[in-house]
Design a protein around this motif. Structure first.
Motif, PDB file in Angstrom:
ATOM      1  N   ALA A 101       0.952  -1.410  -0.382  1.00  0.00           N
ATOM      2  CA  ALA A 101       0.108   0.013   0.048  1.00  0.00           C
ATOM      3  C   ALA A 101       0.560   1.024  -0.352  1.00  0.00           C
ATOM      4  O   ALA A 101       0.432   2.265   0.041  1.00  0.00           O
ATOM      5  CB  ALA A 101      -0.844   0.123   0.964  1.00  0.00           C
ATOM      6  N   GLN A 102       2.092   0.616   0.607  1.00  0.00           N
ATOM      7  CA  GLN A 102       3.289   2.253   0.453  1.00  0.00           C
ATOM      8  C   GLN A 102       3.851   2.044  -0.924  1.00  0.00           C
ATOM      9  O   GLN A 102       4.124   1.420  -2.447  1.00  0.00           O
ATOM     10  CB  GLN A 102       4.435   2.171   0.853  1.00  0.00           C
ATOM     11  CG  GLN A 102       5.222   2.979   1.250  1.00  0.00           C
ATOM     12  CD  GLN A 102       4.822   4.186   2.403  1.00  0.00           C
ATOM     13  OE1 GLN A 102       3.538   3.717   3.165  1.00  0.00           O
ATOM     14  NE2 GLN A 102       4.330   5.522   1.612  1.00  0.00           N
ATOM     15  N   LEU A 103       3.419   4.058  -1.084  1.00  0.00           N
ATOM     16  CA  LEU A 103       3.779   4.360  -2.666  1.00  0.00           C
ATOM     17  C   LEU A 103       5.873   4.647  -2.621  1.00  0.00           C
ATOM     18  O   LEU A 103       5.515   4.930  -1.716  1.00  0.00           O
ATOM     19  CB  LEU A 103       3.359   5.517  -2.583  1.00  0.00           C
ATOM     20  CG  LEU A 103       1.628   5.670  -2.767  1.00  0.00           C
ATOM     21  CD1 LEU A 103       1.147   7.118  -3.583  1.00  0.00           C
ATOM     22  CD2 LEU A 103       1.136   4.107  -4.391  1.00  0.00           C
ATOM     23  N   ASN A 104       5.714   4.468  -3.747  1.00  0.00           N
ATOM     24  CA  ASN A 104       7.452   4.966  -3.435  1.00  0.00           C
ATOM     25  C   ASN A 104       7.726   5.367  -4.908  1.00  0.00           C
ATOM     26  O   ASN A 104       7.157   5.905  -5.990  1.00  0.00           O
ATOM     27  CB  ASN A 104       8.449   3.521  -2.677  1.00  0.00           C
ATOM     28  CG  ASN A 104       7.824   2.870  -3.962  1.00  0.00           C
ATOM     29  OD1 ASN A 104       9.264   2.423  -5.839  1.00  0.00           O
ATOM     30  ND2 ASN A 104       7.429   1.565  -4.194  1.00  0.00           N
ATOM     31  N   SER A 105       9.184   6.259  -5.060  1.00  0.00           N
ATOM     32  CA  SER A 105       9.641   6.972  -5.573  1.00  0.00           C
ATOM     33  C   SER A 105      11.121   5.921  -7.376  1.00  0.00           C
ATOM     34  O   SER A 105      10.647   6.709  -8.230  1.00  0.00           O
ATOM     35  CB  SER A 105      10.699   8.200  -5.207  1.00  0.00           C
ATOM     36  OG  SER A 105      11.881   7.433  -4.379  1.00  0.00           O
ATOM     37  N   THR A 106      10.906   4.832  -6.773  1.00  0.00           N
ATOM     38  CA  THR A 106      11.053   4.152  -7.870  1.00  0.00           C
ATOM     39  C   THR A 106      10.266   2.852  -8.422  1.00  0.00           C
ATOM     40  O   THR A 106      11.107   2.301  -8.890  1.00  0.00           O
ATOM     41  CB  THR A 106      12.393   3.600  -6.892  1.00  0.00           C
ATOM     42  OG1 THR A 106      12.022   2.120  -6.198  1.00  0.00           O
ATOM     43  CG2 THR A 106      13.658   4.069  -6.477  1.00  0.00           C
ATOM     44  N   PHE A 107       9.047   3.253  -8.653  1.00  0.00           N
ATOM     45  CA  PHE A 107       7.580   1.811  -8.970  1.00  0.00           C
ATOM     46  C   PHE A 107       8.299   1.763  -9.606  1.00  0.00           C
ATOM     47  O   PHE A 107       7.953   0.415 -10.413  1.00  0.00           O
ATOM     48  CB  PHE A 107       6.971   2.477  -8.415  1.00  0.00           C
ATOM     49  CG  PHE A 107       5.757   1.692  -8.890  1.00  0.00           C
ATOM     50  CD1 PHE A 107       5.368   0.409  -7.512  1.00  0.00           C
ATOM     51  CD2 PHE A 107       4.798   1.351  -9.817  1.00  0.00           C
ATOM     52  CE1 PHE A 107       4.137  -0.068  -8.017  1.00  0.00           C
ATOM     53  CE2 PHE A 107       3.556   0.235 -10.018  1.00  0.00           C
ATOM     54  CZ  PHE A 107       4.017  -0.292  -9.278  1.00  0.00           C
TER      55      PHE A 107
ATOM     56  N   ASN B 173       1.738  14.517   0.217  1.00  0.00           N
ATOM     57  CA  ASN B 173       0.918  14.990   0.859  1.00  0.00           C
ATOM     58  C   ASN B 173      -1.433  14.199   0.294  1.00  0.00           C
ATOM     59  O   ASN B 173      -1.337  13.507   0.857  1.00  0.00           O
ATOM     60  CB  ASN B 173       0.443  15.225   2.063  1.00  0.00           C
ATOM     61  CG  ASN B 173       1.656  16.021   3.482  1.00  0.00           C
ATOM     62  OD1 ASN B 173       2.252  14.620   3.080  1.00  0.00           O
ATOM     63  ND2 ASN B 173       1.145  16.749   4.142  1.00  0.00           N
ATOM     64  N   MET B 174      -0.801  15.417  -0.355  1.00  0.00           N
ATOM     65  CA  MET B 174      -1.818  15.016  -1.039  1.00  0.00           C
ATOM     66  C   MET B 174      -1.860  13.693  -1.916  1.00  0.00           C
ATOM     67  O   MET B 174      -3.319  13.019  -2.801  1.00  0.00           O
ATOM     68  CB  MET B 174      -2.813  16.363  -1.950  1.00  0.00           C
ATOM     69  CG  MET B 174      -3.801  16.444  -2.915  1.00  0.00           C
ATOM     70  SD  MET B 174      -3.952  17.594  -3.867  1.00  0.00           S
ATOM     71  CE  MET B 174      -3.288  17.311  -5.076  1.00  0.00           C
ATOM     72  N   GLY B 175      -0.867  13.726  -2.685  1.00  0.00           N
ATOM     73  CA  GLY B 175      -0.832  12.526  -3.262  1.00  0.00           C
ATOM     74  C   GLY B 175      -0.470  11.182  -2.909  1.00  0.00           C
ATOM     75  O   GLY B 175      -1.034  10.040  -3.819  1.00  0.00           O
ATOM     76  N   ASN B 176      -1.105  11.225  -1.564  1.00  0.00           N
ATOM     77  CA  ASN B 176      -0.950  10.032  -0.749  1.00  0.00           C
ATOM     78  C   ASN B 176      -2.276   9.787  -0.572  1.00  0.00           C
ATOM     79  O   ASN B 176      -2.759   8.316   0.763  1.00  0.00           O
ATOM     80  CB  ASN B 176       0.140   9.888   0.545  1.00  0.00           C
ATOM     81  CG  ASN B 176       1.203   9.673   0.570  1.00  0.00           C
ATOM     82  OD1 ASN B 176       0.895   9.384  -0.173  1.00  0.00           O
ATOM     83  ND2 ASN B 176       2.204  10.364   0.840  1.00  0.00           N
ATOM     84  N   ILE B 177      -2.932  10.188  -0.831  1.00  0.00           N
ATOM     85  CA  ILE B 177      -5.027  10.502  -0.186  1.00  0.00           C
ATOM     86  C   ILE B 177      -5.642   9.120  -0.727  1.00  0.00           C
ATOM     87  O   ILE B 177      -5.888   8.808  -1.757  1.00  0.00           O
ATOM     88  CB  ILE B 177      -5.271  11.471  -0.382  1.00  0.00           C
ATOM     89  CG1 ILE B 177      -5.107  12.632  -0.156  1.00  0.00           C
ATOM     90  CG2 ILE B 177      -7.638  11.078  -0.559  1.00  0.00           C
ATOM     91  CD1 ILE B 177      -6.026  13.668  -0.766  1.00  0.00           C
ATOM     92  N   SER B 178      -5.495   7.917  -0.205  1.00  0.00           N
ATOM     93  CA  SER B 178      -6.351   6.890  -0.539  1.00  0.00           C
ATOM     94  C   SER B 178      -5.755   5.883  -1.636  1.00  0.00           C
ATOM     95  O   SER B 178      -7.022   5.911  -2.663  1.00  0.00           O
ATOM     96  CB  SER B 178      -7.952   7.155  -0.514  1.00  0.00           C
ATOM     97  OG  SER B 178      -8.024   7.632   1.203  1.00  0.00           O
TER      98      SER B 178
END
Length: 338
Positions: A34-40, A316-321
């Motif tokens: 569920a965690q976004l990351n910069s190297t996806f 922060n906004m980009g992490n919304i759900s």
């Protein structure tokens, strides 16, 4: 007998410990999914950011408004069911009732064609890999950076929704006519605080707004028959020329009258001079006793402080759900489901 009991107890304890460890690993795996990351996309589409930026830069040559329009799409998307590209879906005649037709978006949101161009360019390089939701997030950062604003590391890994929520768009997106308490509540509902509210409002340092979104401030504020008393009188005269009382309402005015196409901290200086275009802008500074006033002053006096806070608030906004893992899909066409 005693030995047998001890052995059984020890085995039970070991089994319990093993279960705890396995459950802990499963929880960690779930959280990492569920965690976004910069190297996806580092191996699957390593050039995605430059591809997106190049298309945005090309679009800016003919449309100086497009950067502000793209960041607004990301904003309006994230506030409805999270950052899942639901705003990009067209009506399909059956299950999708488009958010594009919600009151905050109809005849207002723009840039969908540029998003399609970005998607085409990305698909040509990395077919079936990059989500439309991630494209919106990358395009927002590129738009700010190309206008002279801050850069930040965009976290990636979102997937695209299978639904739209027009009713949610009508109720969840902050309105330019709303008072500060209502807008604060809408930010809070998606996990964003007062600092995020002021920082993200700073995106109005570039772009345009239609007269219909603020003409009440020019002629009949709150039904008084008079202009909004917080509006700078010289600025009022300028705006009345752009937006005549009996006009169509679809003329546009610069959100920032000083540097309309550049991303800087002039938006906050404008508020201090009672030159906030929208009611929701000016209330950040003109609402007596509000915690937003000191933040406006801080951002106005130090552009670096604003840039740092804006970048963090965009993350922060980009992490919304976000949808991640196996949820949703990677749309091949941002306008419709696969």
């Amino acid at each position: 007998m005693t030995f047998s009991s001890s052995s059984s107890s020890s085995s039970s304890s070991s089994f319990s410990s093993l279960v705890v460890i396995i459950l802990g690993v499963l929880v960690l795996l779930h959280e990492s999914n569920a965690q976004l990351n910069s190297t996806f996309y580092s191996t699957t589409c390593p050039n995605v950011s430059s591809i997106v930026s190049n298309v945005v830069q090309q679009a800016l040559q003919s449309d100086p408004r497009i950067g502000a329009s793209l960041i607004r799409l990301h904003f309006h998307d994230c506030f409805v069911n999270g950052c899942d590209a639901s705003i990009l879906l067209d009506n399909n005649g059956t299950t999708i009732i488009s958010e594009k037709d919600a009151a905050p978006n109809t005849n207002s949101t723009r840039g969908f064609g540029v998003v399609d161009n970005i998607k085409t360019a990305v698909e040509n390089s990395c077919p079936g890999v990059v989500s439309c939701a991630d494209i919106l997030a990358i395009a927002a950062e590129a738009s700010v950076s190309l206008a002279g604003g801050p850069t930040w590391t965009v976290l990636l890994g979102r997937r695209d929704s299978l639904t739209a929520n027009q009713a949610g768009a009508n109720t969840s997106i902050p309105s330019p006519f709303e008072g500060l308490p209502n807008i604060t509540n809408k930010f809070s509902a998606v996990g964003l605080n007062i600092n995020d509210l002021v920082a993200l409002s700073g995106a109005h340092t570039f772009g345009r707004a239609q007269c219909r979104l603020f003409s009440n401030r020019l002629y009949n504020f709150n039904g008084t028959g008079n202009p909004d008393p917080t509006l700078n009188t010289t600025y009022l005269t300028t705006l009345q020329t752009t937006c005549p009382q009996n006009g169509s309402g679809f003329n546009v005015a610069n959100l920032d009258p000083t540097t309309p196409d550049g991303f800087d901290n002039n938006y906050f200086s404008n508020l201090q001079n009672n030159q906030g275009l929208l009611q929701s802008d000016q209330e950040l500074f003109s609402t007596s006793g509000s915690a937003t006033i000191s933040i406006v002053n801080s951002f106005s006096s130090n552009q670096s402080t604003f840039f740092q806070n804006f970048a963090q608030s965009m993350i922060n906004m980009g992490n919304i759900s976000p949808l991640t893992g196996s949820s949703g899909e990677i749309r091949l066409d941002c306008k419709k489901l696969n």
